[in-house]
Motif scaffolding. Structure first.
Motif, PDB file in Angstrom:
ATOM      1  N   PRO A  82       0.815  -1.219   0.000  1.00  9.21           N
ATOM      2  CA  PRO A  82       0.000   0.000   0.000  1.00  9.21           C
ATOM      3  C   PRO A  82       0.851   1.273   0.000  1.00  9.21           C
ATOM      4  CG  PRO A  82      -0.900  -1.589   1.537  1.00  9.21           C
ATOM      5  CD  PRO A  82       0.396  -2.163   1.048  1.00  9.21           C
ATOM      6  N   LYS A  83       1.978   1.254   0.700  1.00  7.98           N
ATOM      7  CA  LYS A  83       2.839   2.434   0.731  1.00  7.98           C
ATOM      8  C   LYS A  83       3.396   2.740  -0.652  1.00  7.98           C
ATOM      9  CE  LYS A  83       6.949   4.459   2.838  1.00  7.98           C
ATOM     10  NZ  LYS A  83       8.017   4.339   3.858  1.00  7.98           N
ATOM     11  N   LEU A  84       3.794   1.700  -1.402  1.00 13.30           N
ATOM     12  CA  LEU A  84       4.328   1.932  -2.743  1.00 13.30           C
ATOM     13  C   LEU A  84       3.249   2.510  -3.665  1.00 13.30           C
ATOM     14  CD1 LEU A  84       6.648   1.752  -4.707  1.00 13.30           C
ATOM     15  CD2 LEU A  84       6.034  -0.640  -5.168  1.00 13.30           C
ATOM     16  N   LEU A  85       2.004   2.044  -3.505  1.00 17.99           N
ATOM     17  CA  LEU A  85       0.907   2.636  -4.273  1.00 17.99           C
ATOM     18  C   LEU A  85       0.778   4.125  -3.981  1.00 17.99           C
ATOM     19  CD1 LEU A  85      -1.955  -0.035  -4.038  1.00 17.99           C
ATOM     20  CD2 LEU A  85      -0.686   0.628  -6.085  1.00 17.99           C
ATOM     21  N   THR A 138      -6.441   0.097   6.984  1.00 16.75           N
ATOM     22  CA  THR A 138      -6.890  -1.141   7.624  1.00 16.75           C
ATOM     23  C   THR A 138      -5.714  -1.908   8.238  1.00 16.75           C
ATOM     24  OG1 THR A 138      -6.779  -2.271   5.472  1.00 16.75           O
ATOM     25  CG2 THR A 138      -8.926  -1.445   6.176  1.00 16.75           C
ATOM     26  N   SER A 139      -4.524  -1.751   7.676  1.00 23.55           N
ATOM     27  CA  SER A 139      -3.356  -2.413   8.268  1.00 23.55           C
ATOM     28  C   SER A 139      -2.831  -1.657   9.485  1.00 23.55           C
ATOM     29  CB  SER A 139      -2.236  -2.553   7.228  1.00 23.55           C
ATOM     30  OG  SER A 139      -1.718  -1.296   6.848  1.00 23.55           O
ATOM     31  N   HIS A 140      -3.400  -0.481   9.742  1.00 20.85           N
ATOM     32  CA  HIS A 140      -3.018   0.300  10.921  1.00 20.85           C
ATOM     33  C   HIS A 140      -4.226   0.571  11.820  1.00 20.85           C
ATOM     34  CE1 HIS A 140       0.582   0.909   8.513  1.00 20.85           C
ATOM     35  NE2 HIS A 140       1.177   1.367   9.588  1.00 20.85           N
ATOM     36  N   SER A 141      -5.263  -0.287  11.707  1.00 20.08           N
ATOM     37  CA  SER A 141      -6.471  -0.147  12.530  1.00 20.08           C
ATOM     38  C   SER A 141      -6.915  -1.513  13.034  1.00 20.08           C
ATOM     39  CB  SER A 141      -7.620   0.475  11.718  1.00 20.08           C
ATOM     40  OG  SER A 141      -7.294   1.748  11.240  1.00 20.08           O
ATOM     41  N   THR A 142      -7.529  -1.524  14.222  1.00 27.06           N
ATOM     42  CA  THR A 142      -8.189  -2.716  14.745  1.00 27.06           C
ATOM     43  C   THR A 142      -9.695  -2.549  14.541  1.00 27.06           C
ATOM     44  OG1 THR A 142      -8.472  -1.796  16.962  1.00 27.06           O
ATOM     45  CG2 THR A 142      -6.393  -2.950  16.497  1.00 27.06           C
ATOM     46  N   ARG A 143     -10.484  -3.597  14.851  1.00 30.23           N
ATOM     47  CA  ARG A 143     -11.938  -3.488  14.695  1.00 30.23           C
ATOM     48  C   ARG A 143     -12.502  -2.387  15.578  1.00 30.23           C
ATOM     49  NH1 ARG A 143     -16.067  -2.051  14.083  1.00 30.23           N
ATOM     50  NH2 ARG A 143     -18.028  -3.103  13.626  1.00 30.23           N
ATOM     51  N   LYS A 144     -11.913  -2.183  16.758  1.00 28.57           N
ATOM     52  CA  LYS A 144     -12.423  -1.156  17.666  1.00 28.57           C
ATOM     53  C   LYS A 144     -12.099   0.251  17.181  1.00 28.57           C
ATOM     54  CE  LYS A 144     -12.358  -3.935  21.904  1.00 28.57           C
ATOM     55  NZ  LYS A 144     -11.804  -4.046  23.283  1.00 28.57           N
ATOM     56  N   SER A 145     -11.015   0.404  16.442  1.00 23.65           N
ATOM     57  CA  SER A 145     -10.578   1.746  16.070  1.00 23.65           C
ATOM     58  C   SER A 145     -10.912   2.143  14.638  1.00 23.65           C
ATOM     59  CB  SER A 145      -9.059   1.872  16.259  1.00 23.65           C
ATOM     60  OG  SER A 145      -8.364   1.004  15.371  1.00 23.65           O
ATOM     61  N   ILE A 146     -11.477   1.217  13.836  1.00 24.88           N
ATOM     62  CA  ILE A 146     -11.657   1.498  12.417  1.00 24.88           C
ATOM     63  C   ILE A 146     -12.594   2.670  12.171  1.00 24.88           C
ATOM     64  CG2 ILE A 146     -13.449  -0.293  12.214  1.00 24.88           C
ATOM     65  CD1 ILE A 146     -10.997   0.853   9.467  1.00 24.88           C
ATOM     66  N   GLU A 147     -13.736   2.757  12.894  1.00 27.85           N
ATOM     67  CA  GLU A 147     -14.697   3.839  12.650  1.00 27.85           C
ATOM     68  C   GLU A 147     -14.075   5.195  12.958  1.00 27.85           C
ATOM     69  OE1 GLU A 147     -18.585   3.378  14.342  1.00 27.85           O
ATOM     70  OE2 GLU A 147     -18.613   1.214  13.962  1.00 27.85           O
ATOM     71  N   PRO A 195       5.545   5.243   7.967  1.00 29.48           N
ATOM     72  CA  PRO A 195       5.995   3.951   8.510  1.00 29.48           C
ATOM     73  C   PRO A 195       5.389   2.797   7.723  1.00 29.48           C
ATOM     74  CG  PRO A 195       4.356   4.946   9.943  1.00 29.48           C
ATOM     75  CD  PRO A 195       4.694   5.974   8.921  1.00 29.48           C
ATOM     76  N   SER A 196       6.109   1.700   7.642  1.00 27.22           N
ATOM     77  CA  SER A 196       5.685   0.570   6.812  1.00 27.22           C
ATOM     78  C   SER A 196       5.070  -0.579   7.604  1.00 27.22           C
ATOM     79  CB  SER A 196       6.877   0.036   6.005  1.00 27.22           C
ATOM     80  OG  SER A 196       7.400   1.056   5.176  1.00 27.22           O
ATOM     81  N   GLU A 197       5.448  -0.769   8.850  1.00 28.23           N
ATOM     82  CA  GLU A 197       5.013  -1.930   9.629  1.00 28.23           C
ATOM     83  C   GLU A 197       3.540  -1.845  10.018  1.00 28.23           C
ATOM     84  OE1 GLU A 197       6.720  -4.696  10.299  1.00 28.23           O
ATOM     85  OE2 GLU A 197       8.309  -3.883   9.025  1.00 28.23           O
ATOM     86  N   ASP A 198       2.818  -2.978   9.938  1.00 21.05           N
ATOM     87  CA  ASP A 198       1.422  -3.054  10.374  1.00 21.05           C
ATOM     88  C   ASP A 198       1.343  -2.984  11.897  1.00 21.05           C
ATOM     89  OD1 ASP A 198       1.029  -3.484   7.708  1.00 21.05           O
ATOM     90  OD2 ASP A 198       0.483  -5.599   7.912  1.00 21.05           O
ATOM     91  N   VAL A 199       0.167  -2.536  12.397  1.00 23.64           N
ATOM     92  CA  VAL A 199      -0.031  -2.525  13.844  1.00 23.64           C
ATOM     93  C   VAL A 199      -0.491  -3.910  14.298  1.00 23.64           C
ATOM     94  CG1 VAL A 199      -0.627  -0.070  13.881  1.00 23.64           C
ATOM     95  CG2 VAL A 199      -2.439  -1.781  13.675  1.00 23.64           C
ATOM     96  N   GLU A 200      -0.354  -4.170  15.571  1.00 29.11           N
ATOM     97  CA  GLU A 200      -0.773  -5.462  16.124  1.00 29.11           C
ATOM     98  C   GLU A 200      -2.290  -5.584  16.088  1.00 29.11           C
ATOM     99  OE1 GLU A 200      -0.134  -8.096  20.217  1.00 29.11           O
ATOM    100  OE2 GLU A 200       0.730  -6.088  20.009  1.00 29.11           O
ATOM    101  N   ASN A 201      -2.799  -6.772  15.754  1.00 32.02           N
ATOM    102  CA  ASN A 201      -4.240  -7.047  15.663  1.00 32.02           C
ATOM    103  C   ASN A 201      -4.942  -6.157  14.635  1.00 32.02           C
ATOM    104  OD1 ASN A 201      -4.144  -9.021  17.730  1.00 32.02           O
ATOM    105  ND2 ASN A 201      -4.252  -7.406  19.291  1.00 32.02           N
ATOM    106  N   SER A 221      -3.771  -7.479   7.111  1.00 32.79           N
ATOM    107  CA  SER A 221      -2.341  -7.278   6.880  1.00 32.79           C
ATOM    108  C   SER A 221      -2.096  -6.692   5.492  1.00 32.79           C
ATOM    109  CB  SER A 221      -1.591  -8.604   7.016  1.00 32.79           C
ATOM    110  OG  SER A 221      -0.239  -8.455   6.626  1.00 32.79           O
ATOM    111  N   SER A 222      -1.058  -5.895   5.375  1.00 35.08           N
ATOM    112  CA  SER A 222      -0.696  -5.316   4.082  1.00 35.08           C
ATOM    113  C   SER A 222       0.040  -6.323   3.201  1.00 35.08           C
ATOM    114  CB  SER A 222       0.176  -4.073   4.285  1.00 35.08           C
ATOM    115  OG  SER A 222       1.373  -4.406   4.964  1.00 35.08           O
ATOM    116  N   LYS A 223       0.464  -7.449   3.773  1.00 33.60           N
ATOM    117  CA  LYS A 223       1.210  -8.470   3.016  1.00 33.60           C
ATOM    118  C   LYS A 223       0.221  -9.440   2.371  1.00 33.60           C
ATOM    119  CE  LYS A 223       5.204  -8.225   6.106  1.00 33.60           C
ATOM    120  NZ  LYS A 223       4.661  -7.136   6.920  1.00 33.60           N
TER     121      LYS A 223
END
Length: 444
Positions: free
Chosen positions: A59-62, A108-117, A195-201, A205-207
């Motif tokens: 996603p970052k390269l896009l 979405t790779s940097h959000s959890t279900r609780k934080s997406i909205e 930053p490139s790394e996904d967040v936990e949970n 995933s971006s991969k």
């Protein structure tokens, strides 16, 4: 990226029309409308392929590639002509498709279900802050070019009022181009530093481990799947509403001869629209933390009410022919002023934030196994609405927008509420199955 794109969208048709009046052979008078139709046509076609690219690119390269595509567009303002104008609109449409999918999948790779909205609304608010920055650029440009001595301007068409309508001289256009080129370069730098790394949970995933051909088939099947077709009215609403409030309404304000001396319309309109977008985004983000589901049904209803209100204000204060051509026709009830323009744009910004917010959230939830495809296909349908709107704008009178547009959110809200209910039932079922599976595992 949004700063350059949004600032140009508000005035593109007015700028092109001004150039055409001075040099009719240089570019068509409606190339601003048609150019935006080409942008969204290119965007719509590219949306079919972008989900498959996630198997090759991150996603970052896009986002990085899209930043270069966005930067190509402001260069055209230095030497406006039909060839580069339409070429750059095609490139911009491709970049916009890359940006939207890259941004949503990155989110979405940097959000959890609780934080997406809250994250979706917060991201939208920050992105729409570009409208406020754009208003400052437009105001500074207007102030500077309006105060330049005649000797400095030289052979440039003299300032601002021609044929009793607001026009843009060559100096204004070049200043806008240079400033937006600088802003676009800054956008490229910012994207490189993400930053490139996904967040936990994270939600997703971006991969990716799929194949290009398989995902391409998946995108086509998603575009006609029953779940996606249920949110098509909402996607089309986002497109019709955005093209109307971002370009057609401000153009009608410029084409209204009663507004010919109001030089700061683009700056005022952009400031108000950005304020409405940002404030509503922050409200949704905060309310979603406190009230479960606020980013869905309640937000959709708020957006619908806002659209009704600003449509009535536009109908009452704008000549019928203003979206199509410069006109001296009288408004239905009252003339426009800076305070009224500010209120109209503010409410329009609120509606746009609401509709785009709920579309992003429902796309993240309605098809969990096809999130990238649902994001991209939703944008494709949204772009199709923009193509239709801009292509026919030169011949569509005002009341088609102000009467026809408010009908769509009524239908969209009804269908959307059904989709939300079915999505919640699906989530409850998935949660129950997960709990049962965990309990069985523990027993074993």
């Amino acid at each position: 990226m949004n700063t350059a794109f949004d600032a140009e969208a508000f005035i593109l048709e007015s700028v092109i029309h001004s150039v055409h009046e001075r040099e009719p052979d240089r570019i068509d008078e409606y190339a601003g409308y048609y150019g935006q139709s080409v942008i969204y046509g290119s965007f719509m076609i590219t949306c079919l392929f972008t989900p498959s690219l996630l198997n090759i690119w991150t996603p970052k390269l896009l986002l990085v590639i899209s930043s270069f595509c966005f930067a190509a567009f402001p260069f055209g303002f230095l030497f406006i002509n039909s060839y580069y104008h339409y070429f750059s609109t095609v490139v911009l449409g491709i970049g916009k498709a890359f940006f939207n999918l890259g941004c949503t999948t990155y989110l979405t790779s940097h959000s959890t279900r609780k934080s997406i909205e809250s994250n979706v609304s917060l991201q939208w608010a920050i992105g729409c802050g570009s409208l406020i920055v754009g208003s400052m650029i437009l105001a500074t440009m207007t102030w500077f070019s309006g105060d330049v001595p005649e000797g400095v301007v030289g052979n440039v068409t003299e300032i601002v009022v021609k044929s009793d309508t607001r026009t843009f001289n060559d100096l204004e256009i070049r200043l806008l181009s240079l400033v937006l080129i600088v802003v676009s370069i800054l956008a490229i730098i910012v994207v490189f530093l993400l930053p490139s790394e996904d967040v936990e949970n994270c939600i997703e995933s971006s991969k990716k481990n799929g194949s290009f051909k398989k995902d391409l088939r998946l995108t086509f099947s998603t575009s006609i799947s029953p779940k996606m077709l249920q949110i098509v009215p909402l996607c089309m609403l986002c497109g019709f509403n955005a093209s109307c409030f971002m370009s057609i309404i401000p153009t009608s304000m410029h084409f209204n001869k009663a507004n010919s001396n109001m030089l700061y319309i683009p700056a005022i309109y952009s400031l108000a629209a950005g304020t409405g977008e940002v404030l509503m985004g922050l409200i949704i983000a905060e309310a979603s933390k406190r009230i479960q589901g606020f980013g869905l049904k309640p937000t959709m209803i708020i957006g619908t009410i806002a659209l009704f209100v600003y449509s009535m204000l536009i109908q009452a204060s704008t000549p019928i022919e203003a979206p199509m051509k410069p006109t001296s026709e009288k408004a239905l009830f009252f003339e426009q002023s800076y305070p009224l323009i500010f209120v109209i744009a503010l409410i329009a910004g609120v509606s746009d934030c609401c509709f785009n917010g709920v579309r992003s959230v429902i796309c993240a939830l309605v098809m969990p196994s096809r999130r990238a495809q649902s994001f991209s296909v939703s944008r494709m349908y949204q772009a199709a609405a923009c193509v239709i709107m801009f292509f026919f704008s030169p011949v569509i009178p005002l009341y088609v927008y102000t009467v026809g547009l408010p009908i769509l959110p009524v239908l969209s809200t009804f269908v959307f509420c059904k989709v939300v209910d079915s999505t919640r039932r699906m989530e409850r079922k998935m949660t129950t199955e997960t709990i049962v599976e965990q309990e069985n595992t523990e027993k074993v």
